[in-house]
Design an enzyme around this catalytic site. Structure first.
Site, PDB file in Angstrom:
ATOM      1  N   ASP A 542       0.853  -1.189   0.000  1.00 49.81           N
ATOM      2  CA  ASP A 542       0.000   0.000   0.000  1.00 49.81           C
ATOM      3  C   ASP A 542       0.890   1.242   0.000  1.00 49.81           C
ATOM      4  OD1 ASP A 542      -1.683   2.210   1.633  1.00 49.81           O
ATOM      5  OD2 ASP A 542      -3.020   0.850   0.574  1.00 49.81           O
ATOM      6  N   GLU A 585      -4.585   2.358  -4.535  1.00 51.38           N
ATOM      7  CA  GLU A 585      -3.124   2.407  -4.403  1.00 51.38           C
ATOM      8  C   GLU A 585      -2.588   1.105  -3.832  1.00 51.38           C
ATOM      9  OE1 GLU A 585      -4.820   4.600  -0.742  1.00 51.38           O
ATOM     10  OE2 GLU A 585      -5.304   4.349  -2.839  1.00 51.38           O
TER      11      GLU A 585
END
Length: 672
Positions: A542, A585
């Protein structure tokens, strides 16, 4: 005495002459009548056969044209289905995020630049306003600016398309494109495909519209018609206006005020019959019309491949009716007479000679001789036609013996392969296949021993010059004394279909922004890896504080950062690893052949690589990004991907909450 004898002689001579003359007249009248009746019958039969022959030559063109039009429309439905499956359509219409808009603009632009057939691609909201519009101006693609977007609320395709239920497509009639109330010039014939965009609650939230540019389709039709006997081929719409005509000035009467003539105006006798019937032949005073109805959205004449069976969209009944075209071929009698023996000078001379100079027996012999000569000539013509049809067919034909060796091959397939007939006959057919197709062919040959007919086997063929192409092969076995002896095989070049399927598969499996695997493809690849490997490691990644990058610098910068992360991850991964973007993301990596220690080392290297590399956006802006990574390993063979994802998510959460820019293994640090 002498005088009487002379008179008797004169009378006898006169009677003999009169009798001969009478017999000659009656016999000649009978022969002439019989000959005349014979010639009338022969001419009638000859003309009938000539008409049938010329019409038969047009049947292949009618079939191929129907298949080409239906195949082209089927491809458009496939593309439309692929586009409407994108969840980004609903997301943009309901939420209007910039990132989803950019993704859709990129998707629409790729469609226009890849297929070269979409003049405009639009996404309309429920009120008919354009939210996204792409214009294809060969060879570039234009994304229309927001202040130039128009309202299409009152257009017929919006009014009809927005009413369609899920899975239905409204297709407009083919017409000339109109922009801001004016017909575009040069003329652009278009067909508009419109289907509603449905959200997860089953509610219509917008309309997807694709303008199919039919210029190339019609030009191909005209080029093919130019090869016909006289080039008089026509395509008309349900109202009788010409879509395509050998006389171009009569086209587009349905769109142009300057053109009013319809088919029925020029051919009033033929129109009622042609309008009423779907297919047939009409003989007028001036020639023969061969006509057939073509509904381009009926796929019954182009086969049933897997990609076609996967189409879930269906065309509305109104769309079918307004696109129920008719293909018409006109053969004037003048053109047919030019090929007729009876209208040639030599034919007329022979007929005159038969009537003037032939006696009864000679006339009969000449008739018998001429009939025999014509029969032989016709037989030779048919034989040559069959040979030509076999050798120059639009598909390949070859015959194989029971061991797969070539016995015979037509010229079409020889041209594909680049070999001479002597190089091919007597060789094993596997000599002309790629290594991957050899086992498929061997199984195909084996199955022919058990089944008389096999269809649709796909093989990759190796040509003499090294290039390859794909064929769909079908075969019929010929038995000798109950055992397989010979296989008669046909081959159709399906390279374009295979390439299209690969392109569509790439679009479906690839993340539009980063060009790496998307979430769907990742789960598919992961399932395959988990089936074949017990020792598997998963990394959940992440981007730290990514929201602040979007907030501070904009989504365009955020997109560049995501692309940089994806490229950096690809460079750091082992060869067999699977990389995918599974969220905004969030990225995931699945790999085998490395242990727990090496997995953590790989994750730390990735963190270090990203932390030490600044992302240069332009000369004034440089962005820094760090990653948090959670890793885990498969504990036993019963664990599936969801088990790994749950543990990796826990480890990722731990990395986020304990400082970020670090890698955490699911068992060690968390338990400590």
């Amino acid at each position: 005495m002498t005088k009487n004898t002379a008179n008797d002689t004169d009378i006898e001579s006169h009677s003999f002459t009169a009798s001969v003359l009478r017999r000659f007249i009656w016999i000649y009248l009978l022969i002439a009548t019989a000959l005349a009746l014979t010639l009338v019958y022969v001419q009638f039969q000859y003309t009938q056969n000539l008409e049938k022959t010329m019409l038969a030559q047009e049947e292949a063109f009618v079939t191929s044209t129907t298949q080409a039009l239906q195949k082209e429309m089927q491809i458009q439905l496939m593309v439309l289905q692929m586009v409407t499956r994108s969840k980004a359509l609903v997301d943009f219409l309901e939420n209007g995020t910039l990132s989803s808009k950019k993704g859709l603009e990129s998707l629409f632009s790729n469609l226009a630049s890849t297929f070269f057939r979409y003049d405009q691609v639009r996404l309309l909201d429920i009120e008919g306003k354009e939210r996204i519009r792409i214009n294809y101006i060969n060879p570039s693609v234009e994304i229309v600016k927001p202040n130039n977007l128009q309202s299409k609320k009152h257009t017929h395709y919006f009014q009809e398309g927005i009413k369609q239920p899920q899975g239905k497509v409204y297709v407009s009639a083919m017409e000339l494109n109109v922009e801001r109330g004016e017909i575009e010039f040069p003329y652009k014939p278009v067909i508009r495909f419109a289907t509603p965009v449905i959200n997860s609650e089953g509610k219509t939230v917008g309309l997807m519209v694709m303008n199919y540019l039919a210029t190339e389709l019609l030009q191909n039709f005209r080029d093919q018609m130019g090869l016909r006997i006289n080039g008089q081929g026509m395509l008309i719409d349900p109202e009788g206006y010409w879509i395509s005509n050998h006389d171009r000035s009569n086209e587009w009467g349905g769109s142009l005020d300057t053109v009013s003539q319809k088919f029925q105006d020029k051919y009033p006798q033929a129109w009622p019959t042609i309008q009423k019937n779907d297919s047939g032949i009409y003989q007028s005073d001036h020639g023969i019309f061969r006509y057939v109805s073509i509904n381009p959205f009926s796929l019954d004449s182009i086969g049933k491949y897997q990609a076609e069976r996967a189409i879930n969209l269906s065309v509305s009944e109104q769309s079918r009716q307004q696109n129920n075209w008719k293909l018409i071929i006109f053969l004037p009698y003048d053109v047919m007479n030019e090929s007729s023996f009876f209208y040639k000078p030599v034919g007329r001379v022979i007929i005159a000679s038969l009537f003037i100079g032939s006696a009864a027996i000679l006339l009969l012999l000449l008739i018998m001789s001429e009939q025999k000569r014509r029969r032989l000539r016709y037989d030779l013509f048919i034989k040559n036609e069959l040979i030509d049809l076999y050798e120059n067919a639009p598909c390949g034909y070859h015959s194989l013996d029971k061991n797969g060796y070539v016995i015979k091959m037509n010229q079409t397939e020889l041209s594909w392969l680049g070999y001479t007939r002597d190089e091919v006959v007597g060789s094993s057919f596997t000599d002309f296949l790629t290594k991957g197709s050899v086992p498929v062919f061997e199984q195909f040959l084996k199955n022919l021993h058990l089944d008389e007919t096999i269809e649709g086997v796909v093989l990759e063929v190796q040509c003499k010059d090294g290039h390859t192409f794909f064929v769909s092969t079908s075969a019929t076995s010929i038995l000798e004394k109950g055992y397989f002896a010979i296989a008669r095989t046909s081959a159709f070049d399906i390279t374009e279909r295979i390439e299209l399927e690969k392109r569509l598969d790439h679009i479906a499996n690839t993340d539009v922004l980063t060009e790496i695997s998307n979430r769907r493809h990742f789960f598919k690849q992961a399932s395959q890896m988990l089936e074949s490997n017990d020792h598997v490691s998963l990394l959940m990644i992440d981007a730290d504080h990514f929201k602040s990058i979007n907030d501070n610098f904009g989504h365009d910068v955020g997109d560049l950062v995501l692309k940089f992360i994806a490229a950096s991850l690809q460079k750091a991964l082992p060869e067999e690893a699977i990389l995918a973007r599974i969220g905004g993301e969030e990225f995931a990596i699945l790999t085998s052949r490395i242990n727990k220690k090496d997995t953590l080392e790989l994750a730390n290297n990735i963190c270090e690589r990203l932390a030490n590399n600044k992302i240069k956006i332009d000369d004034q802006l440089t962005v820094e990004i760090t990653l948090s990574i959670g890793t885990t390993q498969r504990i036993n063979a019963n664990e599936d991907l969801n088990d790994l994802l749950k543990r990796a998510d826990v480890a990722l959460y731990f990395a986020k909450t304990t400082g970020r820019n670090k890698a955490v293994q699911s068992t060690d640090e968390i338990e400590a």
